[in-house]
Structures are given as structure tokens and as C-alpha cells.
Design a protein around this motif. Structure first.
Motif, PDB file in Angstrom:
ATOM      1  N   VAL A  84      -9.020  -5.687  15.421  1.00  0.00           N
ATOM      2  CA  VAL A  84      -8.707  -4.314  15.016  1.00  0.00           C
ATOM      3  C   VAL A  84      -9.280  -3.796  13.528  1.00  0.00           C
ATOM      4  CG1 VAL A  84      -6.642  -2.971  13.954  1.00  0.00           C
ATOM      5  CG2 VAL A  84      -6.477  -4.472  16.016  1.00  0.00           C
ATOM      6  N   PHE A  85      -9.699  -4.949  12.599  1.00  0.00           N
ATOM      7  CA  PHE A  85     -10.477  -4.465  11.460  1.00  0.00           C
ATOM      8  C   PHE A  85     -11.758  -4.102  11.829  1.00  0.00           C
ATOM      9  CE2 PHE A  85     -13.886  -6.715   9.092  1.00  0.00           C
ATOM     10  CZ  PHE A  85     -14.113  -6.090   8.202  1.00  0.00           C
ATOM     11  N   LEU A  86     -12.450  -4.741  12.745  1.00  0.00           N
ATOM     12  CA  LEU A  86     -13.896  -4.128  13.303  1.00  0.00           C
ATOM     13  C   LEU A  86     -13.843  -2.851  13.732  1.00  0.00           C
ATOM     14  CD1 LEU A  86     -15.318  -7.506  14.346  1.00  0.00           C
ATOM     15  CD2 LEU A  86     -15.936  -6.591  12.276  1.00  0.00           C
ATOM     16  N   GLY A  87     -12.742  -2.485  14.582  1.00  0.00           N
ATOM     17  CA  GLY A  87     -12.791  -1.148  15.169  1.00  0.00           C
ATOM     18  C   GLY A  87     -12.584   0.084  14.370  1.00  0.00           C
ATOM     19  N   GLY A 108       1.002  -1.262  -0.088  1.00  0.00           N
ATOM     20  CA  GLY A 108       0.021  -0.013  -0.171  1.00  0.00           C
ATOM     21  C   GLY A 108       0.877   1.312   0.077  1.00  0.00           C
ATOM     22  N   GLN A 109       2.036   1.454   0.480  1.00  0.00           N
ATOM     23  CA  GLN A 109       2.993   2.490   0.667  1.00  0.00           C
ATOM     24  C   GLN A 109       3.508   2.744  -0.851  1.00  0.00           C
ATOM     25  OE1 GLN A 109       3.402   4.585   2.936  1.00  0.00           O
ATOM     26  NE2 GLN A 109       1.841   3.869   4.237  1.00  0.00           N
ATOM     27  N   ILE A 110       3.763   1.532  -1.383  1.00  0.00           N
ATOM     28  CA  ILE A 110       4.657   1.738  -2.486  1.00  0.00           C
ATOM     29  C   ILE A 110       3.737   2.177  -3.856  1.00  0.00           C
ATOM     30  CG2 ILE A 110       5.820   0.453  -4.534  1.00  0.00           C
ATOM     31  CD1 ILE A 110       7.084  -1.148  -2.176  1.00  0.00           C
ATOM     32  N   TYR A 111       2.602   1.526  -3.880  1.00  0.00           N
ATOM     33  CA  TYR A 111       1.812   1.845  -4.773  1.00  0.00           C
ATOM     34  C   TYR A 111       0.677   2.872  -4.595  1.00  0.00           C
ATOM     35  CZ  TYR A 111       4.018  -2.041  -7.192  1.00  0.00           C
ATOM     36  OH  TYR A 111       4.803  -3.128  -7.953  1.00  0.00           O
ATOM     37  N   GLN A 112       1.005   3.318  -3.377  1.00  0.00           N
ATOM     38  CA  GLN A 112      -0.412   4.334  -2.969  1.00  0.00           C
ATOM     39  C   GLN A 112      -1.657   4.196  -3.364  1.00  0.00           C
ATOM     40  OE1 GLN A 112       0.535   7.012  -1.065  1.00  0.00           O
ATOM     41  NE2 GLN A 112       2.637   6.347  -0.831  1.00  0.00           N
ATOM     42  N   THR A 113      -2.111   2.863  -2.959  1.00  0.00           N
ATOM     43  CA  THR A 113      -3.509   2.459  -3.324  1.00  0.00           C
ATOM     44  C   THR A 113      -4.565   3.286  -2.640  1.00  0.00           C
ATOM     45  OG1 THR A 113      -3.730   1.046  -1.377  1.00  0.00           O
ATOM     46  CG2 THR A 113      -2.595  -0.046  -3.477  1.00  0.00           C
ATOM     47  N   GLY A 114      -4.252   4.004  -1.807  1.00  0.00           N
ATOM     48  CA  GLY A 114      -5.233   4.887  -1.055  1.00  0.00           C
ATOM     49  C   GLY A 114      -6.302   4.027  -0.244  1.00  0.00           C
ATOM     50  N   ALA A 115      -6.253   2.883   0.094  1.00  0.00           N
ATOM     51  CA  ALA A 115      -7.171   2.098   0.884  1.00  0.00           C
ATOM     52  C   ALA A 115      -6.924   2.670   2.232  1.00  0.00           C
ATOM     53  CB  ALA A 115      -6.479   0.558   0.625  1.00  0.00           C
ATOM     54  N   ASP A 116      -8.206   2.394   2.843  1.00  0.00           N
ATOM     55  CA  ASP A 116      -8.219   2.730   4.156  1.00  0.00           C
ATOM     56  C   ASP A 116      -7.599   1.764   5.112  1.00  0.00           C
ATOM     57  OD1 ASP A 116      -9.689   5.102   3.874  1.00  0.00           O
ATOM     58  OD2 ASP A 116     -11.513   4.030   3.593  1.00  0.00           O
ATOM     59  N   ALA A 117      -7.338   2.107   6.199  1.00  0.00           N
ATOM     60  CA  ALA A 117      -6.472   1.316   7.165  1.00  0.00           C
ATOM     61  C   ALA A 117      -7.063   0.057   7.563  1.00  0.00           C
ATOM     62  CB  ALA A 117      -6.289   1.990   8.487  1.00  0.00           C
ATOM     63  N   TYR A 118      -8.757  -0.043   7.620  1.00  0.00           N
ATOM     64  CA  TYR A 118      -9.506  -0.923   7.815  1.00  0.00           C
ATOM     65  C   TYR A 118      -9.440  -2.210   6.943  1.00  0.00           C
ATOM     66  CZ  TYR A 118     -13.495   0.066   4.710  1.00  0.00           C
ATOM     67  OH  TYR A 118     -14.084   0.263   3.614  1.00  0.00           O
ATOM     68  N   GLN A 119      -9.225  -1.661   5.445  1.00  0.00           N
ATOM     69  CA  GLN A 119      -8.914  -2.699   4.355  1.00  0.00           C
ATOM     70  C   GLN A 119      -8.002  -3.370   4.581  1.00  0.00           C
ATOM     71  OE1 GLN A 119      -9.512   0.112   1.170  1.00  0.00           O
ATOM     72  NE2 GLN A 119     -11.772  -0.161   1.016  1.00  0.00           N
ATOM     73  N   VAL A 150      -8.277  -7.562   4.769  1.00  0.00           N
ATOM     74  CA  VAL A 150      -7.577  -8.642   3.649  1.00  0.00           C
ATOM     75  C   VAL A 150      -6.755  -9.234   4.338  1.00  0.00           C
ATOM     76  CG1 VAL A 150      -5.959  -8.443   1.596  1.00  0.00           C
ATOM     77  CG2 VAL A 150      -8.086  -6.704   1.875  1.00  0.00           C
ATOM     78  N   TRP A 151      -5.964  -8.790   5.458  1.00  0.00           N
ATOM     79  CA  TRP A 151      -5.003  -9.721   6.123  1.00  0.00           C
ATOM     80  C   TRP A 151      -5.617 -10.649   6.977  1.00  0.00           C
ATOM     81  CZ3 TRP A 151      -1.619  -7.067  10.566  1.00  0.00           C
ATOM     82  CH2 TRP A 151      -0.411  -8.077  10.924  1.00  0.00           C
ATOM     83  N   SER A 152      -6.851 -10.531   7.463  1.00  0.00           N
ATOM     84  CA  SER A 152      -7.440 -11.515   8.232  1.00  0.00           C
ATOM     85  C   SER A 152      -8.077 -12.514   7.236  1.00  0.00           C
ATOM     86  CB  SER A 152      -8.839 -10.951   9.046  1.00  0.00           C
ATOM     87  OG  SER A 152      -9.670 -10.273   8.456  1.00  0.00           O
ATOM     88  N   LEU A 153      -8.520 -12.077   5.921  1.00  0.00           N
ATOM     89  CA  LEU A 153      -9.034 -13.123   4.854  1.00  0.00           C
ATOM     90  C   LEU A 153      -7.802 -14.025   4.623  1.00  0.00           C
ATOM     91  CD1 LEU A 153     -11.825 -11.089   3.086  1.00  0.00           C
ATOM     92  CD2 LEU A 153     -12.326 -12.888   4.799  1.00  0.00           C
ATOM     93  N   GLU A 179     -14.791   3.196  12.948  1.00  0.00           N
ATOM     94  CA  GLU A 179     -14.450   4.506  12.908  1.00  0.00           C
ATOM     95  C   GLU A 179     -14.365   5.121  11.622  1.00  0.00           C
ATOM     96  OE1 GLU A 179     -10.455   6.763  14.293  1.00  0.00           O
ATOM     97  OE2 GLU A 179     -10.672   4.901  14.625  1.00  0.00           O
ATOM     98  N   GLN A 180     -13.893   4.484  10.607  1.00  0.00           N
ATOM     99  CA  GLN A 180     -13.867   4.962   9.169  1.00  0.00           C
ATOM    100  C   GLN A 180     -14.949   4.811   8.144  1.00  0.00           C
ATOM    101  OE1 GLN A 180     -10.242   3.190   7.818  1.00  0.00           O
ATOM    102  NE2 GLN A 180      -8.983   3.853   9.516  1.00  0.00           N
ATOM    103  N   VAL A 181     -16.076   4.013   8.475  1.00  0.00           N
ATOM    104  CA  VAL A 181     -17.183   3.817   7.663  1.00  0.00           C
ATOM    105  C   VAL A 181     -18.281   4.427   8.202  1.00  0.00           C
ATOM    106  CG1 VAL A 181     -18.557   2.461   6.243  1.00  0.00           C
ATOM    107  CG2 VAL A 181     -15.901   2.042   6.393  1.00  0.00           C
ATOM    108  N   PRO A 182     -18.771   3.860   9.250  1.00  0.00           N
ATOM    109  CA  PRO A 182     -20.148   4.318   9.628  1.00  0.00           C
ATOM    110  C   PRO A 182     -20.104   5.609  10.290  1.00  0.00           C
ATOM    111  CG  PRO A 182     -19.919   2.023  10.363  1.00  0.00           C
ATOM    112  CD  PRO A 182     -18.408   2.499   9.874  1.00  0.00           C
ATOM    113  N   THR A 183     -19.168   5.880  11.198  1.00  0.00           N
ATOM    114  CA  THR A 183     -18.644   7.144  12.192  1.00  0.00           C
ATOM    115  C   THR A 183     -18.368   8.070  11.187  1.00  0.00           C
ATOM    116  OG1 THR A 183     -18.390   5.877  13.996  1.00  0.00           O
ATOM    117  CG2 THR A 183     -17.641   8.155  14.099  1.00  0.00           C
ATOM    118  N   ALA A 184     -17.223   7.942  10.145  1.00  0.00           N
ATOM    119  CA  ALA A 184     -16.863   8.814   9.488  1.00  0.00           C
ATOM    120  C   ALA A 184     -17.558   9.414   8.401  1.00  0.00           C
ATOM    121  CB  ALA A 184     -15.309   8.580   8.925  1.00  0.00           C
ATOM    122  N   ARG A 185     -18.456   8.646   7.653  1.00  0.00           N
ATOM    123  CA  ARG A 185     -19.521   8.866   6.631  1.00  0.00           C
ATOM    124  C   ARG A 185     -20.838   9.162   7.304  1.00  0.00           C
ATOM    125  NH1 ARG A 185     -17.657   3.764   2.461  1.00  0.00           N
ATOM    126  NH2 ARG A 185     -15.581   4.540   2.710  1.00  0.00           N
TER     127      ARG A 185
END
Length: 375
Positions: free
Chosen positions: A173-176, A131-142, A146-149, A180-186
């Protein structure tokens, strides 16, 4: 009766009953064996040389943790000096090397299990670097999703409690972060509902704990890795913490407590009661009851301090003195209650042993009488 300390079926033969410390203690408490026999049995069951095995395993696990942390800090410290090919290639090599080590050492050994855990950790490092190299712009929860899957398959195949603990940490950590980044931020939900993530996480981990309890009660050898008591406590303690926080927020700042805190406090109170009833009436685990008692002690202590602070707001010296006295009284009361619980559970276990022995004797006598009448 505890799932790990339960009395064996009296119909089993002597060779089929596993020798455990709990069984030896029960025989000693019922007067079936003397102190010398108990010490000899414990010496045979857990010899003094066993500490070397545990020390070697602890050092192996500590060494793996240090290596993993060293790899992570290496990339973090030398990020600007490494080429993208070095970053990606190095982590991919680490993942492949960990998988090969797990296959060579095999998953029935601790070294193989730790190698597979290393591969799971390197997957998370790889996703962060990608994510840092290609600057995917994905949120931290993503990233954590993906890691857990990606490591879920390895976690299921491992049949190793520590690997499941790693997966649970990543998924929590994904759920938290998602909350924070989807229901609350949006603005799907208002800020008053943001504390609701605490009881939701507690409910999710509660389902995991229920699954652990159900599987550990089965006699199949496929679930022996869940029988260790620490696998219960490492899930129960975070659940109690998550259930405790909304209650403490409601006690400390009732004026700032909104819908999410009120619902979380209600779920927390119900959760404490359910967990207490389960481990008092069904499983009967004194260490779990101790954790629940400490959680309740914290709630009562904070509530008492809050009440004294409101009553004696103008008398600071008297308030501090009374807080100290009340704290000593609360801790003493909870300690006495734990001692009472310990004695009660011990008496119930002894009664169960006596009942099982009586049933076994009656069954043997009936069988002998039946055989004699047939003759």
C-alpha cells in the motif's frame, strides 16, 4: 520435484525421514503399501480429532480480527466525543497490553503471535490518530511507510507467516500510494506511465516469493514456518493479478494503451512464462500451475471475446452464441491440460521414487560387497 514433496536423501536412516502425507501417497502409488496400510498411516498422521485444533485456531484468529476491527470502528465512530488524551492513551495502552500478552503467551504459541500482530495493527491506528489530532499534513504514503518501518522488527522476530503477510500488505500500500502521490502527482512522470506501478509491485513481490522459495528449501528448522504451501500461494496469486491487469488493459482498450501499459504487458507476459517454467521444471507444484493456468485462461478468454466482438459487431446474437461456445471450449481445453499436467507430475514423482530406491539399493550392495572384501 516440489520443495515440500521432495524425496529424502537415501543415505538417511529411517528415523530421520519425516512422515508426511506426500511420502505415504508415494509409497502407495509405487505399490510399497496397500490401501489398508495407507489409511492406517493417514489416520495416525492426521487423526479425526485434529479438526478441533484447527477450529479452535480459526476461532481464535477470527476473534482477534473482530476485536481489532471493533477498536478501529470505535475510534472512527466516537472520534468527535473523545478527548485527545483518551485517543492517544487508549491506543498506547492497547499496544502495551498486546506486547505484554505476546511476552506472556510466548511467540511459539498462536496466541502470542496473534497478540504481536495486534500490536502491529495498533501501531497503524496510533499513527492515523496522531496525524488527525496534530494535523501533521503528512501524505497517506508516509503513514504506511512509517508503519511498515516500525513493525519490521516485530515481524522479523515473530517468524510467523501471517505477520509477514500483514507487513507485505502495508508495504505494498505504501508503494502504491507513493507512486500516486509523488511521481505522478508532482509530474515526475506523465499519466501514461502511471500503470507502470503494477509491474513494479509484481517485481517486488516476485523477489519476496523467490526469497520464500530459497529459504523454505533449507533444512534449518529456523525456516520451518515458511514450508506451508499457503505462504507460496498467498504471494503468487497477487503477483499473477498484477501481471494480468496491464495485459487485459491492452486487450480491452488498445487505443488508450500508452507506454506504461505496453511495458506492463511485456513484463506480464515474461513474468507468466518465468513463473510457469519455475513451477513446472524446478518446484513442480500443481496448485501453482493451476493458478498460472487460470490466469492465462482469463487472458485468452478476454482476447477471444475482443476478437469476436470486432468481427461480429453487427451480429450481436451470433456473437453472443459464439462467445458462449468458445468459452466452453477454452475452459474445457485448459481443464484437460491441467489433468495432463497432474498425470505427468505424478509419473515424474513415481520415477523419482523408483530411481532413488534403485540408487539406495545399489549403494547398499556396494557397501556390503566392500565390507565383505575387506573381511
Amino acid at each position: 520435484m516440489s520443495t515440500t514433496d521432495q524425496i529424502e536423501d537415501p543415505q538417511q536412516s529411517l528415523d530421520q525421514i519425516p512422515a508426511t502425507r506426500a511420502l505415504i501417497d508415494q509409497l502407495y502409488s509405487c505399490g510399497k503399501i496397500n490401501r489398508q496400510a495407507r489409511n492406517a498411516a493417514l489416520q495416525h498422521l492426521t487423526p479425526h480429532t485434529q479438526w478441533g485444533i484447527w477450529a479452535s485456531r480459526l476461532l481464535l484468529a477470527l476473534g482477534v480480527c473482530l476485536v481489532l476491527s471493533g477498536v478501529i470502528y470505535f475510534f472512527a465512530f466516537n472520534w468527535a466525543k473523545l478527548l485527545p488524551a483518551h485517543k492517544m492513551g487508549g491506543i498506547q495502552f492497547a499496544i502495551i497490553a498486546s506486547i505484554i500478552a505476546a511476552c506472556v503467551c510466548r511467540l511459539n504459541r498462536l496466541s502470542g503471535q496473534l497478540a504481536l500482530i495486534s500490536a502491529s495493527v495498533f501501531v497503524g491506528v496510533f499513527l492515523a490518530v496522531f496525524g488527525q489530532i496534530y494535523q501533521t499534513g503528512a501524505d497517506a504514503y508516509q503513514l504506511f511507510m512509517v508503519w511498515s518501518l516500525l513493525i519490521l522488527g516485530w515481524t522479523i522476530l515473530s517468524k510467523f507467516a501471517a505477520h509477514w503477510v500483514l507487513w507485505l500488505v502495508v508495504f505494498n500500500v505504501f508503494l502504491g500510494l507513493w507512486w500516486e502521490q509523488v511521481p505522478t502527482a508532482r509530474s515526475w512522470i506523465g499519466p501514461d506511465w502511471s500503470p507502470l506501478i503494477l509491474p513494479l509491485l509484481a517485481c517486488f513481490n516476485g523477489l519476496v516469493l523467490c526469497t520464500r522459495e530459497l529459504l523454505s528449501q533449507r533444512s534449518a528448522s529456523a525456516y520451518d514456518w515458511l514450508s506451508a504451501k499457503w505462504t507460496r500461494w498467498i504471494i503468487l496469486i497477487p503477483i499473477l493479478t498484477l501481471l494480468n491487469i496491464p495485459i487485459l488493459l491492452l486487450i480491452v482498450s488498445p487505443d488508450l494503451a500508452y507506454e506504461g501499459v505496453f511495458i506492463g504487458s511485456f513484463v506480464g507476459a515474461i513474468g507468466h512464462i518465468c513463473v510457469y517454467v519455475y513451477y513446472r521444471k524446478i518446484v513442480k507444484d500443481i496448485w501453482s500451475l493451476a493458478a498460472i493456468t487460470i490466469s492465462a485462461l482469463i487472458i485468452v478468454e478476454i482476447l477471444t471475446i475482443r476478437v469476436l466482438f470486432e468481427i461480429l459487431m453487427d451480429e450481436e446474437e451470433l456473437g453472443v452464441l459464439l462467445m458462449g461456445i468458445v468459452t466452453i471450449g477454452i475452459i474445457t481445453g485448459f481443464t484437460m491440460y491441467l489433468r495432463y499436467l497432474t498425470r505427468t507430475l505424478q509419473h515424474e514423482k513415481n520415477a523419482s521414487v523408483t530411481t532413488a530406491s534403485a540408487k539406495s539399493t545399489a549403494t547398499r550392495v556396494i557397501t556390503e560387497d566392500t565390507g565383505a572384501s575387506n573381511d
